[in-house]
Design an enzyme around this catalytic site. Structure first.
Site, PDB file in Angstrom:
ATOM      1  N   THR A   1       0.872  -1.397   0.084  1.00  0.00           N
ATOM      2  CA  THR A   1      -0.138   0.106  -0.130  1.00  0.00           C
ATOM      3  C   THR A   1       0.875   1.260   0.211  1.00  0.00           C
ATOM      4  OG1 THR A   1      -0.045   0.071   2.216  1.00  0.00           O
ATOM      5  CG2 THR A   1      -1.987  -1.295   1.160  1.00  0.00           C
ATOM      6  N   GLU A   2       2.043   1.348  -0.191  1.00  0.00           N
ATOM      7  CA  GLU A   2       3.044   2.292  -0.030  1.00  0.00           C
ATOM      8  C   GLU A   2       2.773   3.550  -0.894  1.00  0.00           C
ATOM      9  OE1 GLU A   2       5.227  -1.272   1.814  1.00  0.00           O
ATOM     10  OE2 GLU A   2       4.071  -0.857   0.057  1.00  0.00           O
TER      11      GLU A   2
END
Length: 251
Positions: free
Chosen positions: A117-118
Site C-alpha cells: 500500500t506504500e
C-alpha cells in the site's frame, strides 16, 4: 508477533525485538527451525501508524535510522542459518510482505490477503523490495507495487509470494508437517544450503560458479554431517541429527 490491538504493526520496539530474537535463536544449537506468526486477526499490518505520524515531522537522520532498523531485521531473517516458516493466517500488508518474503517458506490461510500500500501513502516499498521482488518476480511487482491493490491468497500463491495455501483450521497442521521435514535434514547442511542459494541465485552459469559449486560440495562431504549422512545411509539407520519424537501431536 504479539501486538493484536494494532494488528502486529511494526513499531521500532517490535522491529528491535524480532531482530534480537532471530539473532539469538538463529545461533542456538538447540533450535532446528523457526516459525514467524502473529497473534490476533492479522499477521502484520505493516508500519506502525503512530510511528508514521511522528516520522512525517522527523528529521532525515531519524527516518534513516528507522529505515536501517527495518532493513537490518529483514536481512537478519533472510540470512538466519535456520529454516524459517512464515505462518500467515490473516492480513499481511506492506512491511509484512517483506517479512514473509525474507522467510524460507510461506504458508497462508485461504482467507489471508496481502497488499503493498506504500504508493497510496506517497511512499515506496524500498527496504522490502529486494526480498519481495525475489518472491513474486519483477513482472508481478510492476503491477502490485504500483497499484497498491489487495492481493488475494490465491493470487499470492500463483505469483509465488506464498508457497502453500490451507484452510484456516489446517494451517498449524501443515506447519507441523514442514517442521517434521526439517527435523529429518542436517542442520549444518540446511544452513549451508541457505548460503548456497544466496550465493548462486542470479549468477551466470559459467566456469567460476561451476568451480565454486564443485568446491562447496567437496567441502561439505568432508564435514561431520556429510560423513554421518553417508554412513547412516550405508548402514541403513537414521542419521544422528534425527530426533525421535512420540506420537503426541502437540510435542
Amino acid at each position: 508477533m504479539n501486538r493484536p490491538d494494532v494488528r502486529n504493526a511494526l513499531s521500532p520496539t517490535l522491529i528491535s525485538e524480532l531482530t534480537q530474537a532471530f539473532h539469538v535463536l538463529g545461533e542456538d544449537p538447540g533450535i532446528r527451525a523457526l516459525v514467524l506468526a502473529g497473534h490476533g486477526k492479522a499477521f502484520c499490518a505493516g508500519a506502525d501508524l503512530n510511528r508514521m505520524k511522528e516520522s512525517a515531522q522527523a528529521p532525515e537522520a531519524e527516518n534513516r535510522a528507522d529505515a536501517q532498523a527495518l532493513a537490518t531485521l529483514l536481512h537478519t531473517v533472510h540470512t538466519c542459518p535456520k529454516p524459517v516458516i512464515a505462518r500467515i493466517h490473516g492480513p499481511c500488508m506492506a512491511g509484512g510482505l517483506g517479512l514473509i518474503s525474507a522467510c524460507d517458506v510461506a504458508v497462508a490461510a485461504q482467507q489471508a490477503k496481502f497488499a503493498l500500500t506504500e504508493t497510496r501513502l506517497g511512499l515506496i516499498p524500498a527496504m522490502i523490495s529486494p526480498y519481495v521482488l525475489r518472491a513474486m518476480g519483477e513482472r508481478a511487482a510492476r503491477r502490485w507495487f504500483l497499484t497498491g491493490e489487495v492481493i488475494t491468497a490465491a493470487e499470492a500463491w500463483r505469483i509465488g509470494l506464498v508457497h502453500e495455501l490451507c484452510e484456516a483450521g489446517e494451517i498449524d497442521q501443515r506447519v507441523r508437517q514442514l517442521l517434521e521435514s526439517f527435523m529429518l535434514a542436517s542442520p549444518a547442511a540446511m544452513a549451508e544450503c541457505k548460503r548456497l542459494i544466496r550465493d548462486v541465485a542470479g549468477q551466470p552459469i559459467g566456469a567460476p560458479i561451476i568451480e565454486q559449486t564443485i568446491s562447496r560440495l567437496a567441502a561439505q562431504r568432508a564435514t561431520p554431517d556429510g560423513r554421518e549422512g553417508l554412513a547412516s545411509f550405508l548402514e541403513k539407520r537414521k542419521p544422528a541429527w534425527v530426533i525421535e519424537r512420540d506420537d503426541d501431536p502437540g510435542a
